[in-house]
Design a protein around this motif. Structure first.
Motif, PDB file in Angstrom:
ATOM      1  N   VAL A   1     -20.003 -14.961 -14.770  1.00  0.00           N
ATOM      2  CA  VAL A   1     -19.712 -14.405 -13.181  1.00  0.00           C
ATOM      3  C   VAL A   1     -18.441 -14.914 -12.435  1.00  0.00           C
ATOM      4  O   VAL A   1     -18.416 -14.787 -11.245  1.00  0.00           O
ATOM      5  N   CYS A   2     -17.431 -15.476 -12.896  1.00  0.00           N
ATOM      6  CA  CYS A   2     -16.474 -15.943 -12.534  1.00  0.00           C
ATOM      7  C   CYS A   2     -16.442 -17.199 -11.838  1.00  0.00           C
ATOM      8  O   CYS A   2     -15.694 -17.523 -10.896  1.00  0.00           O
TER       9      CYS A   2
ATOM     10  N   ASP B   1     -11.658  -5.572 -11.838  1.00  0.00           N
ATOM     11  CA  ASP B   1     -13.107  -5.845 -12.193  1.00  0.00           C
ATOM     12  C   ASP B   1     -13.696  -7.163 -11.855  1.00  0.00           C
ATOM     13  O   ASP B   1     -14.864  -7.294 -11.572  1.00  0.00           O
TER      14      ASP B   1
ATOM     15  N   TYR C   1     -19.222 -10.217 -16.011  1.00  0.00           N
ATOM     16  CA  TYR C   1     -17.983  -9.296 -16.262  1.00  0.00           C
ATOM     17  C   TYR C   1     -18.061  -8.629 -17.676  1.00  0.00           C
ATOM     18  O   TYR C   1     -18.335  -9.393 -18.594  1.00  0.00           O
TER      19      TYR C   1
ATOM     20  N   THR D   1     -17.063  -8.305 -10.004  1.00  0.00           N
ATOM     21  CA  THR D   1     -18.093  -9.478 -10.280  1.00  0.00           C
ATOM     22  C   THR D   1     -18.046 -10.501  -9.174  1.00  0.00           C
ATOM     23  O   THR D   1     -19.146 -10.785  -9.158  1.00  0.00           O
TER      24      THR D   1
END
Lengths: 105, 418
Positions: free
Chosen positions: B265-266, B302, B318, B306
Motif C-alpha cells: 500500500v505504498c 495508480d 497496489y 493506492t
C-alpha cells in the motif's frame, strides 16, 4: 462564448463556457469538473475521458477515428454514442453540445 | 512552521494525483502539495512531444487549472525543495530552512535527469528534458541550432529526435547499447524504430560510447566519441534516464537504494511515510512479484490512488497492469505489461505495414505487448496480460484471428474466426 452542456455522474446538468480549440475533455477539466482521469492527456492512448454524446447530436460530430473506436471497444460499458472527450475538438459550431460523463469503469 | 494532515512532496503526476484522489475520496484534512518547480502541476509526457514541437501551449499541459487547487483546499507550495525529513518530529525541512509538519507524508519526488559523468557534461547547450524549464531553455537555442546530437536511445531521446528532425535539424542519436530501447523492449520493435528514424533522416550511432563533450567559450560544440571521432553539435540533448530523488528519505532511515522501498500500500519503512511514482520500488504483480520501479503516468496515477485509499482508511494493495505510450512521427506506440523476462516474442502483422504488434510471452502466457498503430491489439492484448491465462501462441501471429480469441481456457481450443 459557446457552451458545452455536461451531465455529471450525480445527474446534474449544467452549461460550461467552452473555448474553441480545446477538446471536450479539456473544457470539462478546465471548468473544475473532476470526473475524468484523462490519464494520457489527450494523446489517444487510454480511454479515461469517456463521455456519451446526446444521441440527437451525435451525427453533427465528425465520426471517431479507427483508433478511437478501438479504444472504446475495450471499455466494459459502451453506449452507441460513446466518445473519448479528448477526440472531440470543440468549436463554435458545437455550441450547445450535450455530453454525459460515463460511469466509472 | 506550518502543519498539515497530509504533506505531499513532489508536485508532478503522482503528487498532484494523490491530492486529487484524496479529495475525490472526500478526505477533509489539510493537504500541502510541495514542488521544487515554479509551475502549477503539469503533465510531463508532452514535453518531448507536442510541447517541444510547439503544437501545445503550456496551459494545456496543466493537470488542473489554477482555480481547482484553491477550490479543493490543496495548499500549493511551488518553488520549495525539501532537503530533510525528520520522522520522529514528523516534519520536513525546505532548502530555505522552513519546517513543515505532517501527520502523513507522501513522497512523490520522481527523479532528476541523470547527467553524464564525462568531461563537458555541465557545459552550456547541454540539455536534459525533464522539466518545462529544461525544454524552454532548449527551445530558446533551437532557432540558431543546425546540428543536434542526442545522447541516449530511450523514449526521451527518440521522441526528441523525432520532433527535432521534423523541425529541420540535422540530428544524430547516440546509443551505447546495440539497439534503442534496450532497457524496455525486444529487438523487433527496436529494429523497426531504428529504421523509421533513419528513414526520417536521423543518423543513428548504436553501440557507441561517448568520451566527452567538447566545449568552446563554456558552451558545447561537439560530442567526442570513444573512437576519437568528433560529432559537431550546436546543442546536445542528454536522455539517459533519471536518478530517483530519495536522498532525504534514505538519510532519515527509510529502506531503499536506487529508489525507496514500499509495501503493497505504498508505505515506506518509516512510520506514516509513503512513497509513490517513479521513485517507489515496489513488488509488481506483472513482473512476477519482482521489486521494480516504474517510470510512467500509469504507475504515478495508480499509486496515487493506492496511497489516498490507505490514508482515508480503505487501503487495498497496489495492483495495476502497467501501460505506457509514445508518439514518434505518425507512429502511435502503445505498450501494456512488462516485457522483461520474456521467453518468446511473436510478431503479429508486418513491420512493413507500419501497423503491427510484438507479443511477449513467458511460459505460454502473454506478459506484454508493444503495439504500433495497432490499437485493437493493444485493447484486446491488455485483457490477455490481465488474465494471465495460457494462450495458443500459434494463433497470436495470425492477424485473421482477433487476439481476444487466443485465450485457451477450460480446455476448449479457440477456433479460427469464420
Amino acid at each position: 462564448m459557446a457552451s458545452l452542456i455536461v451531465t455529471t455522474r450525480d445527474g446534474a446538468t449544467r452549461p460550461l463556457p467552452a473555448d474553441a480549440g480545446l477538446s471536450v475533455m479539456e473544457v470539462i477539466r478546465d471548468n473544475g469538473i473532476d470526473e475524468l482521469l484523462a490519464a494520457c492527456g489527450g494523446s489517444l492512448s487510454c480511454a479515461t475521458c469517456h463521455v456519451i454524446v446526446d444521441p440527437a447530436q451525435a451525427l453533427t460530430l465528425p465520426p471517431p477515428s479507427e483508433a478511437e473506436r478501438e479504444l472504446l471497444d475495450g471499455l466494459d460499458q459502451v453506449a452507441p454514442t460513446s466518445r473519448l472527450g479528448c477526440q472531440i475538438a470543440f468549436d463554435e459550431r458545437l455550441d450547445g453540445l450535450h455530453v454525459t460523463i460515463a460511469p466509472e469503469s | 512552521m506550518s502543519d498539515y494532515d497530509v504533506v505531499i512532496v513532489g508536485a508532478g503526476q503522482a503528487g498532484a494525483q494523490a491530492a486529487i484522489a484524496l479529495r475525490q475520496l472526500r478526505y477533509r484534512g489539510t493537504i500541502a502539495l510541495i514542488g521544487d518547480e515554479l509551475e502549477l502541476p503539469y503533465e510531463r509526457p508532452p514535453l518531448t512531444k507536442a510541447y517541444l514541437a510547439g503544437e501545445k501551449s503550456f496551459d494545456r499541459l496543466l493537470i488542473r487549472p489554477s482555480a481547482f487547487w484553491q477550490e479543493k483546499a490543496v495548499d500549493l507550495r511551488p518553488g520549495c525543495r525539501i532537503v530533510a525529513v525528520d520522522p520522529g518530529a514528523r516534519q520536513v525541512t525546505a532548502a530555505d530552512g522552513t519546517t513543515i509538519g505532517y501527520r502523513h507524508l507522501v513522497w512523490a519526488t520522481g527523479g532528476a535527469a541523470r547527467r553524464l559523468d564525462c568531461p563537458g557534461a555541465a557545459l552550456a547547450r547541454v540539455h536534459s528534458l525533464r522539466s518545462r524549464a529544461d525544454v524552454d531553455r532548449l527551445a530558446q537555442e533551437l532557432p540558431a541550432a543546425r546540428q543536434v546530437v542526442v545522447i541516449g536511445g530511450g523514449y526521451i531521446g527518440l521522441e526528441a529526435a523525432a520532433v527535432l528532425v521534423g523541425a529541420g535539424k540535422q540530428v544524430t542519436l547516440i546509443e551505447a547499447q546495440q539497439q534503442v530501447l534496450a532497457r524496455m523492449s525486444g529487438t523487433m520493435l527496436a529494429r523497426f524504430l531504428e529504421a523509421e528514424h533513419r528513414s526520417h533522416g536521423v543518423a543513428l550511432r548504436l553501440g557507441t560510447e561517448v568520451r566527452c563533450i567538447e566545449g568552446r567559450d563554456g558552451a558545447a560544440c561537439g560530442v567526442r566519441l570513444g573512437t576519437g571521432e568528433l560529432l559537431p553539435a550546436d546543442v546536445v540533448i542528454v536522455g539517459v534516464g533519471i536518478v530517483p530523488a530519495v536522498a532525504p528519505l534514505l538519510a532519515a532511515g527509510a529502506h531503499g537504494g536506487t529508489g525507496v522501498e514500499v509495501d503493497a500500500v505504498c508505505r515506506t519503512s518509516l512510520p506514516d511515510v509513503y512513497a509513490i511514482g517513479d521513485c517507489a520500488t515496489h513488488a509488481n504483480a506483472f513482473a512476477e512479484g519482482a521489486r521494480i520501479r516504474l517510470e510512467s503516468v500509469q504507475n504515478a496515477n495508480d499509486m496515487a490512488g493506492t496511497v489516498a485509499r490507505a490514508i482515508v482508511g480503505v487501503a487495498h494493495p497496489y495492483y495495476a497492469v502497467p501501460w505506457f505510450w509514445s508518439n514518434q512521427y505518425d507512429l502511435r506506440l502503445q505498450t501494456v505489461g512488462l516485457a522483461a523476462g520474456h521467453d518468446l516474442a511473436v510478431l503479429r502483422g508486418t513491420t512493413a505495414a507500419r501497423s503491427f504488434s510484438v507479443i511477449y510471452l513467458r511460459q505460454g502466457r502473454v506478459i506484454a505487448l508493444d503495439c504500433v498503430n495497432a490499437t485493437k491489439d493493444y485493447v484486446q492484448g491488455r485483457k490477455l496480460v490481465e488474465s494471465g491465462i495460457e494462450v495458443r501462441s500459434d494463433l497470436l501471429a495470425d492477424t485473421s484471428v482477433p487476439l481476444s480469441q487466443a485465450l485457451q481456457s477450460d480446455g476448449i481450443l479457440p477456433t479460427r474466426a469464420a
